[in-house]
Each structure stands twice: as structure tokens, then as C-alpha cells.
Design a protein around this motif. Structure first.
Motif, PDB file in Angstrom:
ATOM      1  N   ALA A   1     -15.034 -25.660  63.183  1.00 12.76           N
ATOM      2  CA  ALA A   1     -13.697 -26.234  63.364  1.00 12.76           C
ATOM      3  C   ALA A   1     -13.582 -27.480  62.510  1.00 12.76           C
ATOM      4  O   ALA A   1     -14.574 -28.177  62.260  1.00 12.76           O
ATOM      5  N   LEU A   2     -12.364 -27.746  62.045  1.00 18.09           N
ATOM      6  CA  LEU A   2     -12.095 -28.940  61.247  1.00 18.09           C
ATOM      7  C   LEU A   2     -10.811 -29.593  61.744  1.00 18.09           C
ATOM      8  O   LEU A   2      -9.788 -28.915  61.912  1.00 18.09           O
ATOM      9  N   THR A   3     -10.872 -30.893  61.966  1.00 12.39           N
ATOM     10  CA  THR A   3      -9.679 -31.652  62.328  1.00 12.39           C
ATOM     11  C   THR A   3      -9.573 -32.860  61.415  1.00 12.39           C
ATOM     12  O   THR A   3     -10.571 -33.313  60.819  1.00 12.39           O
ATOM     13  N   GLU A   4      -8.377 -33.396  61.303  1.00 12.26           N
ATOM     14  CA  GLU A   4      -8.166 -34.544  60.423  1.00 12.26           C
ATOM     15  C   GLU A   4      -8.828 -35.785  61.000  1.00 12.26           C
ATOM     16  O   GLU A   4      -8.586 -36.159  62.147  1.00 12.26           O
ATOM     17  N   LEU A   5      -9.673 -36.422  60.178  1.00 17.61           N
ATOM     18  CA  LEU A   5     -10.328 -37.674  60.562  1.00 17.61           C
ATOM     19  C   LEU A   5      -9.501 -38.881  60.154  1.00 17.61           C
ATOM     20  O   LEU A   5      -9.374 -39.845  60.899  1.00 17.61           O
ATOM     21  N   TRP A   6      -8.965 -38.843  58.947  1.00 16.73           N
ATOM     22  CA  TRP A   6      -8.135 -39.931  58.431  1.00 16.73           C
ATOM     23  C   TRP A   6      -7.472 -39.471  57.143  1.00 16.73           C
ATOM     24  O   TRP A   6      -7.857 -38.461  56.570  1.00 16.73           O
TER      25      TRP A   6
ATOM     26  N   ARG B   1      -4.417 -33.724  48.558  1.00 10.91           N
ATOM     27  CA  ARG B   1      -3.136 -33.042  48.724  1.00 10.91           C
ATOM     28  C   ARG B   1      -2.066 -33.880  48.032  1.00 10.91           C
ATOM     29  O   ARG B   1      -1.589 -34.872  48.583  1.00 10.91           O
ATOM     30  N   GLY B   2      -1.737 -33.499  46.807  1.00 13.35           N
ATOM     31  CA  GLY B   2      -0.786 -34.291  46.036  1.00 13.35           C
ATOM     32  C   GLY B   2      -1.339 -35.683  45.821  1.00 13.35           C
ATOM     33  O   GLY B   2      -2.414 -35.853  45.237  1.00 13.35           O
ATOM     34  N   SER B   3      -0.636 -36.708  46.290  1.00 13.45           N
ATOM     35  CA  SER B   3      -1.080 -38.092  46.085  1.00 13.45           C
ATOM     36  C   SER B   3      -1.815 -38.660  47.296  1.00 13.45           C
ATOM     37  O   SER B   3      -2.049 -39.856  47.367  1.00 13.45           O
ATOM     38  N   ASP B   4      -2.182 -37.793  48.261  1.00 14.19           N
ATOM     39  CA  ASP B   4      -2.920 -38.237  49.449  1.00 14.19           C
ATOM     40  C   ASP B   4      -4.304 -37.623  49.479  1.00 14.19           C
ATOM     41  O   ASP B   4      -4.511 -36.479  49.074  1.00 14.19           O
ATOM     42  N   VAL B   5      -5.265 -38.404  49.992  1.00 13.36           N
ATOM     43  CA  VAL B   5      -6.600 -37.900  50.300  1.00 13.36           C
ATOM     44  C   VAL B   5      -6.696 -37.758  51.828  1.00 13.36           C
ATOM     45  O   VAL B   5      -6.320 -38.668  52.566  1.00 13.36           O
ATOM     46  N   VAL B   6      -7.198 -36.592  52.257  1.00 14.12           N
ATOM     47  CA  VAL B   6      -7.317 -36.308  53.692  1.00 14.12           C
ATOM     48  C   VAL B   6      -8.761 -35.894  53.971  1.00 14.12           C
ATOM     49  O   VAL B   6      -9.293 -34.990  53.322  1.00 14.12           O
TER      50      VAL B   6
END
Length: 414
Positions: free
Chosen positions: A59-64, A406-411
Motif C-alpha cells: 500500500a502507498l499513501t501520500e506522506l507529503w 507530478r507537473g511542478s509538484d513533488v509528492v
């Protein structure tokens, strides 16, 4: 016994004048130099080296997440990670973040526009723009953010950075440089302002379209005046004289004619050993395909890509264990890392992916596909909620954390 030294009024006046001159000179140097407008805050404690993941997560969830426009796919091929750090770059600031928390551990900022950042040699190489183009280069230690080597040189107003592990390449439309880890230039190619040795470059006035490098070869695709199609050249990445390129071979590729209906006239996908893979767009009824060329830029063979391929311009293949993976715009094509022969394809992927625990992780709609590197078979899928984002995704891995651009964001996912 010597008499005590006496200072006259003239001596004191001269000393005062010298002191004033020194202060004025120092002030001018500060106001006009690089130190003014630069803020460097190293880490209190170095970030620890990330331990490799032992298994792929279920499983993977967003950390920041954080803005990082200077590392999007138009400027650098992958999200920037060192052995211990996720690096984000936005505005004029470069930040080294803890991979799991996203908290900044160190920062480096300048009052200049940030062109791009790339990871190499466990450092982050940041390039800023001044009146000479993207010419101000600073190497930042990955764990601490401390400044290492620096350099300045002529450059185009926009550059693309890449690293092959031995050299960092900075390439604009008219000029390219390669640097080694101490920021010494090993190759200067293309436009040269006020050259010391006129005629040292093999061609002039060309537009640089694409490039790739290894520790022994550099390949460049360019469009030159008076030539009907793009030219492929292979050269030494570190000739005896950095300002005098040493070519192994160069030829015009007749299939790569500039067209208004194509996003690119072709591009270099990868180089390994003495073989180069070129993307050749569909034309005159012929499908999209990949051509393989030898050390002398002579064509060896070609193979057809899946129908509808539309790769992101100038996005090269990435190393994935024993393979190289390349985002075709509609999926991923894998190449043998030794001879660049085709291995397998995964349709529907959104980027070239990254390796964790011996498996290839590929971004796909609604999640991450887990792929067997030897066969290309999807062995599992990990759901990921990306909200309304549905564009291309480039991916890096640090320890057990998956980093998506993702585009101009790092997730960060974990």
C-alpha cells in the motif's frame, strides 16, 4: 636599545585612507558579488543514508508534497534524490528534505532565477540564471547542503540538466557543457562566445535538439544550417582540450526532417557502450520506430513502436536494473542495457518508473504497477489516490519511499 617608533600625522592619515579604501572595496565586492543575495543554511545534523527497501510495499499513501517547478520533466529527467535526501527546487530556493517527513533539513537560496537542479555524486547540482544565461553553478552536499564546488560560464537562457553518474550535462538550444564532480568542464560544444581558438568546433549555428552521455561517449542530435534533416554525432565526453570536441562519427539522419505536425524531429532515447537509440516519428505511412546507430553514427537496425506513441520531447530512457525504460507517451518500452535491443512494453504507464527491491514500479492510472524486470509482466498493483492529476509522472525511489514528480509538484508516497 632602539627608540620607540613614532607615528606622524601623515602616517596616521595614510593609514586611515588605506582603511577606508579597504572597507569601500570590500563593500563593492559584497554588493556586486555572489555572496550578496545568497543564503545558505546547512543541516544541523547530516541526513542519514537511506537503507534500501527489502520488499515492495502493498500500500502507498501520500506522506507529503512540495512545489518543485525547477525539477519538472522539461528541465531534468527525474525527481531529484541523493542517497539521503529528497531535493525540491522552486523560485530561487533549493531545499534538502527528510524523505519520510518532508521537513527541510537544509536550504540554499539566491536572488537569481533557478534554472534547474540535478542529482549526481550524492550531491545536488543547482544552476541559476544571470546575464550570461544559466551560468551560475553550485554543487550542494546531499546530506548537509554544504556548498562544494562552484563554477560560472556562458550558457543559454534555458538548459536541461542530466547526469550519467560520471558527468553532468547542461544543454541549451545552442550550447552544451559537460562537468565532472569537481565542476571542471570536460567538454564545450556548440556556440562559443569569443573563442580562443576559432574553428575549434566542428559546426556552427546549429540548434541542439537532444543529447545523452556515458562515461565514454556523448551523443548529440542537432539541426544545422543548410542540412535538410537532423544530424547525429558521437564524441568523447572528455577530450584532451575541453574546447575542441573529438568526434567518433557524425551523419545526417534522413528520416529526421523537421515537421510542423510533429512535436519533435526525433530524439536520443539512450546511449550505452557504442550504440545509440533514436526515436524516429511516424512519416509517410511509416510507423513510429526506434533506430539503433553505431559508434560512427551508422544505422544498425530499427524496430517499430506501438501505434499511437507520442513521447514527451527530450525525455530520455532511465536506468532500471538490468534494463533501460522509456516513456513513449502511451506506455513504457524497455531496452536491453547492453545493446539497446527491445525487451518488452507495458501499455498505459504514465512514466518510465523506478526500481525498488528488484521490481520495477511504474506509475499507472489510479496506482503503481509492480513489474517483473526480466519479462515486463505486471505482478501486482498498488492503489494510489492522485486526486484530479492525470498527466505524465516521473518517479524516483529513496529507501522505501516512492517520489513522484507530478507537473511542478513533488509528492512522496510510503
Amino acid at each position: 636599545m632602539l627608540a620607540p617608533e613614532r607615528r606622524t600625522r601623515t602616517d596616521l592619515l595614510v593609514a586611515a585612507v588605506i582603511a577606508v579604501v579597504v572597507v569601500v572595496a570590500a563593500s563593492i565586492a559584497w554588493f556586486t558579488g555572489d555572496a550578496r543575495g545568497t543564503t545558505s543554511i546547512p543541516a544541523d545534523e547530516p541526513l542519514a543514508q537511506a537503507e534500501p527497501a527489502l520488499a515492495v510495499p502493498t500500500a502507498l499513501t501520500e506522506l507529503w508534497r512540495a512545489p518543485s517547478a525547477a525539477t519538472d520533466s522539461t528541465r531534468t529527467p527525474l525527481p531529484v534524490v541523493t542517497g539521503s535526501t529528497v531535493v525540491t527546487a522552486d523560485g530561487g530556493s533549493v531545499l534538502g528534505r527528510d524523505p519520510r517527513s518532508g521537513e527541510p533539513s537544509w536550504s540554499y537560496s539566491r536572488d537569481l532565477p533557478l534554472c534547474s537542479v540535478v542529482s549526481s555524486w550524492n550531491t545536488a547540482v543547482a544552476v541559476y540564471r544571470d546575464d550570461r544565461g544559466c551560468s551560475q553553478v553550485t554543487e550542494l552536499d546531499g546530506p548537509t547542503g554544504e556548498r562544494k564546488a562552484q563554477r560560472t560560464s556562458d550558457a543559454d537562457d534555458a538548459v536541461r540538466l542530466s547526469s550519467d553518474g560520471t558527468y553532468v550535462t547542461s544543454r541549451g538550444d545552442t550550447r552544451m557543457e559537460l562537468w565532472r564532480s569537481d565542476m571542471v568542464r570536460t567538454l564545450e560544444y556548440g556556440r562559443v562566445d569569443a573563442p580562443v581558438n576559432p574553428g575549434s568546433q566542428p559546426r556552427t549555428g546549429c540548434t541542439l535538439l537532444s543529447s545523452a552521455s556515458t562515461n565514454s561517449r556523448t551523443a548529440v542530435l542537432e539541426q544545422c544550417p543548410g542540412e535538410t534533416a537532423a544530424r547525429l554525432s558521437l564524441m568523447n565526453p572528455a577530450p584532451k582540450d575541453a574546447g575542441k570536441p573529438e568526434e567518433y562519427g557524425s551523419t545526417v539522419v534522413p528520416e529526421l526532417v523537421p515537421r510542423s505536425d510533429a512535436p519533435t524531429a526525433g530524439q536520443i532515447i539512450a546511449i550505452t557502450g557504442s550504440v545509440v537509440a533514436l526515436y524516429i516519428p511516424a512519416e509517410n505511412g511509416a510507423p513510429d520506430r526506434v533506430g539503433l546507430y553505431d559508434d560512427a553514427a551508422a544505422k544498425l537496425s530499427e524496430f517499430t513502436l506501438p501505434a499511437g506513441s507520442s513521447p514527451t520531447p527530450d525525455l530520455p530512457a532511465t536506468k532500471a536494473g538490468s534494463a533501460l525504460t522509456w516513456f513513449t507517451g502511451t506506455g513504457v518500452q524497455a531496452f536491453d542495457s547492453n545493446n539497446l535491443s527491445p525487451l518488452w512494453t507495458v501499455p498505459g504507464a504514465l512514466g518510465s518508473g523506478a526500481v525498488m527491491a528488484g521490481r520495477l514500479l511504474l506509475p499507472v492510472p489510479d496506482g503503481v504497477a509492480v513489474v517483473d524486470l526480466s519479462t515486463g509482466v505486471r505482478v501486482a498493483d498498488i492503489p494510489v489516490d492522485r486526486g484530479d492529476y492525470a498527466g505524465p509522472i516521473q518517479m524516483s525511489v529513496i529507501g522505501d519511499v516512492v517520489v513522484e514528480q507530478r507537473g511542478s509538484d513533488v509528492v512522496a508516497l510510503g
